[in-house]
Design a protein around this motif. Structure first.
Motif, short mmCIF file in Angstrom:
data_model
loop_
_atom_site.label_atom_id
_atom_site.label_comp_id
_atom_site.label_asym_id
_atom_site.label_seq_id
_atom_site.Cartn_x
_atom_site.Cartn_y
_atom_site.Cartn_z
N GLN A 413 0.83 -1.21 0.00
CA GLN A 413 0.00 0.00 0.00
C GLN A 413 0.87 1.25 0.00
OE1 GLN A 413 -2.45 -0.78 3.45
NE2 GLN A 413 -4.16 -1.55 2.21
N ASN A 440 -6.54 -3.14 -6.55
CA ASN A 440 -6.59 -1.84 -5.90
C ASN A 440 -6.26 -2.06 -4.42
OD1 ASN A 440 -7.06 0.67 -4.85
ND2 ASN A 440 -9.08 0.94 -5.77
N TRP A 441 -4.96 -2.02 -4.11
CA TRP A 441 -4.52 -2.37 -2.76
C TRP A 441 -5.00 -1.39 -1.70
CZ3 TRP A 441 -2.97 -7.09 -2.12
CH2 TRP A 441 -2.39 -7.78 -3.18
N SER A 442 -5.35 -0.19 -2.08
CA SER A 442 -5.85 0.78 -1.10
C SER A 442 -7.19 0.36 -0.52
CB SER A 442 -5.96 2.17 -1.75
OG SER A 442 -6.92 2.16 -2.79
N GLU A 443 -7.91 -0.51 -1.23
CA GLU A 443 -9.20 -0.96 -0.74
C GLU A 443 -9.12 -2.29 0.02
OE1 GLU A 443 -11.88 -1.14 -4.02
OE2 GLU A 443 -11.97 1.04 -4.29
#
Length: 583
Positions: A413, A440-443
């Motif tokens: 992230q 989408n690693w932020s999610e």
């Protein structure tokens, strides 16, 4: 457990005596032992015939019946309610010797009774609590006098009660000195150790049977016999002697961190505290100078602390320890050794977590010592014993879920998907590999993380170039590391639980053995081949991942390490919570 019937006891007696026939059952024939067995318990209901009993035989039978009668009293067989040693254990012990007295015999001559009593009165030499045996010894004194001095004038029933009582407290002592005082697993989940499985009556009778006639030397064999345990007993004896003589070490009072340039009263205290522990304090100045910094660094190195010359909380804690604290530390370490097998094996590896060292042994000889890195204080390396079953060259790493969500997720992230690509970490979802750049690693959170991470072998692999597989319920191994610079640190609580080795190739040589085809050269060739290869061991090698904060080094000097995980405090608390059962 409720009382046993006389008929049941007689049947058990007949079985055990017929099978065992111990040499010390003098004057007690097999026929006499079986004389009272119920006819219904005999094969084909045949009646056991015997000649008229002699006066000696009648006396023995009276004694046996007296012991049986007392044991039939259930939980009050000692004259008071007892619970530490199960009723069935005492029954088993006396049944195996034909319900004859073990300590106070027919001719009123003590066998090893006095020696047993004296041993119990010195239980603190083993790191045990005398107070846990004192109430029973006081009760025993009421029956036969101090040190069994009045047994010749004691009433017959008092002698029998004394005999059972001394057996009871001795069996409790055997249980304690063999490591059954507290359950490691109940103290801390990372103490993945089982108490030794001890059959106290069989151990006692085996020692009695093998002992030379009219000697009590067998008592010395009740405690662990390994050299480490004996050395710690010597340390304990010395500390208690210092305590009695009032030789207390100087204490550094708690306060702010001291370092080069500090000055004042506490610097003088520091010098005195160091001098009382055998260090050259470097003079009497109240200024923290360079020479004092050098001494502090030596102390830190000996304690396995970070070597920076700064007297922070960890050094202050050591210099504030009193003799009583050190005694407790030795007592806990003795208890830990009781949890170890009596025989460690002809070849084994012993990792001592607080020392950050691994030692190898073969045929009773220490081969070498190697620096290791152990788990962080929030990811402790578990304490357990097992076996190394294979060696893997160029291992891949299946990232444990805990590490994946707490470490790798944060890194990806923060650094982006290229982090996984640069580290050769593959991402799988439902068994299918996915491109980390398409996620989408932020999610992704700890809660919804449903990926499996696997790192290729190679120079950046977290396990290094060699992994030693250990059978355990944990994802814990011995292995190498690409981060060799971490071995420059003295305090090495830096891993996620595994044990990282400074020189895994040297360890592999030891594990394979001198007669193996796997020499240093062939091992290096296998590594250079860049191919993952698993080599099963024909004979697994024992490994002990342990936690000893006190040990005696090769020069004979006791070394007291930092309780890095706080385990000793919890074990001491469990030991102190035991209370003597008042009769």
């Amino acid at each position: 457990m409720g009382p046993f019937s006389k008929k049941w006891i007689d049947v058990l007696l007949g079985t055990t005596v017929a099978c065992l026939g111990f040499s010390f059952l003098e004057g007690f024939s097999k026929g006499e032992a079986l004389a009272d067995v119920s006819s219904s318990s005999s094969p084909a209901n045949k009646t056991v015939e015997s000649s008229p009993p002699s006066s000696s035989s009648s006396s023995l039978n009276a004694t046996r019946e007296g012991l049986q009668s007392l044991l039939e009293g259930g939980r009050n067989y000692l004259g008071f309610e007892a619970s530490e040693i199960p009723y069935s254990t005492l029954l088993k012990l006396y049944a195996k010797v034909g319900f004859q007295p073990l300590w106070f015999t027919e001719d009123r001559k003590s066998t090893c009774a006095s020696a047993v009593i004296k041993m119990l009165e010195k239980a603190d030499e083993e790191g045990l609590e005398i107070a846990e045996y004192a109430p029973f010894l006081k009760k025993l004194e009421g029956y036969v006098g101090a040190d069994a001095s009045k047994q010749e004038t004691a009433a017959q029933e008092d002698l029998l009660r004394a005999d059972i009582l001394l057996s009871y407290v001795l069996l409790q002592y055997i249980s304690d000195v063999q490591g059954e005082r507290v359950s490691p697993k109940k103290i801390d989940k990372v103490l993945y150790l089982d108490n030794p499985k001890i059959d106290e009556p069989l151990l006692l009778l085996d020692l009695l049977q093998k002992a030379p006639e009219n000697t009590c030397e067998w008592l010395e064999k009740l405690s662990p016999q390994n050299p480490e345990y004996k050395a710690l007993k010597g340390v304990l004896k010395d500390l208690k002697s210092q305590q009695v003589q009032g030789k207390e070490e100087k204490i550094l009072s708690s306060g702010p961190t001291l370092k080069k340039g500090s000055s004042g009263k506490r610097v003088l205290e520091l010098r005195e505290a160091l001098a009382s522990r055998g260090y050259n304090s470097g003079g009497t100045s109240d200024i923290f100078d360079e020479s004092l910094e050098t001494i502090v660094k030596a102390v830190q190195k000996n304690l396995g602390l970070s070597v920076d010359g700064v007297v922070g909380q960890d050094v202050q804690e050591h210099l504030s320890k009193r003799i009583e604290d050190k005694i407790n530390q030795v007592i806990v370490t003795l208890e830990r050794w009781r949890w170890m097998p009596e025989v460690l094996g002809s070849k084994y590896v012993l990792v001592n977590i607080p020392e950050f060292e691994a030692r190898t042994y073969e045929n009773g000889q220490h081969i070498f010592t190697m620096p290791v890195i152990v788990g962080r204080t929030y990811r402790e390396t578990p304490v357990f014993s097992s076996e190394i079953v294979n060696v893997i060259f160029n291992p891949t790493w299946n990232v444990p879920k805990l590490i994946a969500v707490q470490d790798e997720l944060k890194d990806v992230q923060k650094k982006g998907a290229d982090y996984f690509i640069s580290k050769k970490i593959h991402v799988y979802k439902n068994g299918t590999e996915v491109d980390p750049r398409r996620v989408n690693w932020s999610e992704v959170t700890k809660q919804n993380f449903d990926f499996h991470l696997k790192q290729d072998s190679g120079k950046d692999n977290a396990l290094g170039r060699i992994r030693f597989t250990i059978i355990s319920p944990f994802d814990v191994y011995l292995h190498g590391t690409p981060k060799q610079e971490l071995f420059d640190k003295t305090k090495r609580t830096l891993s996620s639980g595994c044990i990282r080795l400074e020189d895994p190739l040297k360890m592999a040589e030891f594990i394979f053995g001198k007669d193996s085809k796997w020499t240093a050269e062939s091992i290096q060739n296998a590594i250079d081949a860049e191919k993952t290869e698993t080599i099963p061991l024909q004979t697994p090698v024992k490994v002990y991942i342990q936690y000893f904060t006190v040990f005696v080094d090769q020069s004979g000097t006791p070394r007291f390490m930092e309780d890095v995980y706080g385990q000793d405090k919890e074990i001491l608390k469990a030991l102190k919570s035991r209370r003597a059962q008042a009769p």
